[in-house]
Design a protein around this motif. Structure first.
Motif, PDB file in Angstrom:
ATOM      1  N   ASP A 143       5.384  -6.067   8.356  1.00 25.04           N
ATOM      2  CA  ASP A 143       4.530  -5.154   7.585  1.00 25.04           C
ATOM      3  C   ASP A 143       5.157  -4.822   6.233  1.00 25.04           C
ATOM      4  O   ASP A 143       4.479  -4.777   5.212  1.00 25.04           O
ATOM      5  CB  ASP A 143       4.272  -3.856   8.349  1.00 25.04           C
ATOM      6  N   LEU A 189       4.946  -7.774   4.014  1.00 24.53           N
ATOM      7  CA  LEU A 189       3.580  -7.855   3.481  1.00 24.53           C
ATOM      8  C   LEU A 189       3.413  -6.928   2.289  1.00 24.53           C
ATOM      9  O   LEU A 189       2.765  -7.278   1.307  1.00 24.53           O
ATOM     10  CB  LEU A 189       2.555  -7.470   4.548  1.00 24.53           C
ATOM     11  N   LYS A 190       3.998  -5.730   2.374  1.00 23.90           N
ATOM     12  CA  LYS A 190       3.903  -4.779   1.261  1.00 23.90           C
ATOM     13  C   LYS A 190       4.552  -5.360   0.009  1.00 23.90           C
ATOM     14  O   LYS A 190       4.026  -5.205  -1.090  1.00 23.90           O
ATOM     15  CB  LYS A 190       4.553  -3.446   1.631  1.00 23.90           C
ATOM     16  N   THR A 217       2.312  -8.043  -1.335  1.00 25.24           N
ATOM     17  CA  THR A 217       1.155  -7.410  -1.967  1.00 25.24           C
ATOM     18  C   THR A 217       1.515  -6.914  -3.361  1.00 25.24           C
ATOM     19  O   THR A 217       0.774  -7.107  -4.329  1.00 25.24           O
ATOM     20  CB  THR A 217       0.647  -6.218  -1.111  1.00 25.24           C
ATOM     21  N   LEU A 227      -1.332 -13.085   2.547  1.00 21.86           N
ATOM     22  CA  LEU A 227      -1.886 -11.741   2.721  1.00 21.86           C
ATOM     23  C   LEU A 227      -3.132 -11.785   3.595  1.00 21.86           C
ATOM     24  O   LEU A 227      -3.816 -12.800   3.649  1.00 21.86           O
ATOM     25  CB  LEU A 227      -2.242 -11.148   1.346  1.00 21.86           C
ATOM     26  N   GLY A 253      -4.018  -3.246   3.585  1.00 17.79           N
ATOM     27  CA  GLY A 253      -3.717  -4.637   3.253  1.00 17.79           C
ATOM     28  C   GLY A 253      -4.930  -5.490   2.939  1.00 17.79           C
ATOM     29  O   GLY A 253      -4.794  -6.604   2.472  1.00 17.79           O
ATOM     30  N   GLN A 254      -6.129  -4.974   3.202  1.00 19.57           N
ATOM     31  CA  GLN A 254      -7.317  -5.799   2.974  1.00 19.57           C
ATOM     32  C   GLN A 254      -8.098  -5.405   1.735  1.00 19.57           C
ATOM     33  O   GLN A 254      -9.057  -6.060   1.351  1.00 19.57           O
ATOM     34  CB  GLN A 254      -8.256  -5.730   4.184  1.00 19.57           C
TER      35      GLN A 254
END
Length: 154
Positions: free
Chosen positions: A50, A53-54, A57, A93, A137-138
Motif C-alpha cells: 500500500d 502504491l502511494k 501514485t 496502479l 487509489g482509484q
C-alpha cells in the motif's frame, strides 16, 4: 507472494535486458523514491504494498504535472516523455475510476453527509471522509475534491 517492490525490481531488470530506456529509467527513479521513503523515518523499514502504491501514485502525479508544465511551455518532446513515463507507472496502479463512477459515489456521500446534518463548508470535509476510503487509489484527491465541490454547489 511477490511484493510490489520486488515486481518493480524484476520489471526493471527485464527492461534493462530489453534495452527499454524509458521503462528502465522510470522504474529506477521510482525504486529510488521508494528507497528514499524507506529510510526517511528513524529506522530503515520495508514499505508495505500500500505504501509502495502511494509512492508510485505520487511519482505518476509528478509526471502528469510536469507533462502539463512542459506542454504549456511549448516543450512538446519533454511533455511526451513525461506522459510516457506516467503511462509506465499507471500500469502498476489500480484502474482509475470513471467520472460516472466517481460522481455516483460522491452523490451518495453527499446524501449521507447531509442526512448526518453536515451543511455548508463543513459538508466538504464530511463528504471527503466518506468518499476517500471508497475511492482510495482509484481517483486522485484533486479529482475527488472537484467532484465533491461541484455536487455540493449543486
Amino acid at each position: 507472494m511477490t511484493t510490489l517492490k520486488s515486481k518493480l525490481h524484476d520489471d526493471l531488470n527485464a527492461a534493462i535486458k530489453e534495452r527499454d530506456e524509458l521503462r528502465s529509467s522510470t522504474l529506477r527513479l521510482t525504486l529510488a523514491a521508494i528507497t528514499k521513503e524507506e529510510v526517511a523515518g528513524k529506522e530503515k523499514r520495508e514499505l508495505s504494498d500500500d505504501e509502495v502504491l502511494k509512492v508510485i501514485t505520487k511519482e505518476a502525479k509528478k509526471r502528469r504535472e510536469a507533462a502539463e508544465a512542459f506542454a504549456q511551455g511549448g516543450r512538446a518532446e519533454s511533455a511526451e516523455r513525461e506522459k510516457a513515463e506516467g503511462e509506465v507507472l499507471a500500469a502498476y496502479l489500480p484502474k482509475q475510476m470513471s467520472d460516472e463512477e466517481l460522481n455516483a459515489i460522491v452523490a451518495q456521500a453527499v446524501e449521507e453527509a447531509r442526512a448526518a446534518g453536515a451543511e455548508g463548508p463543513r459538508a466538504m470535509g464530511a463528504v471527503m471522509k466518506i468518499v476517500n476510503p471508497k475511492v482510495a487509489g482509484q481517483a486522485e484527491g484533486g479529482r475527488v475534491a472537484a467532484a465533491v465541490k461541484k455536487l455540493l454547489a449543486g
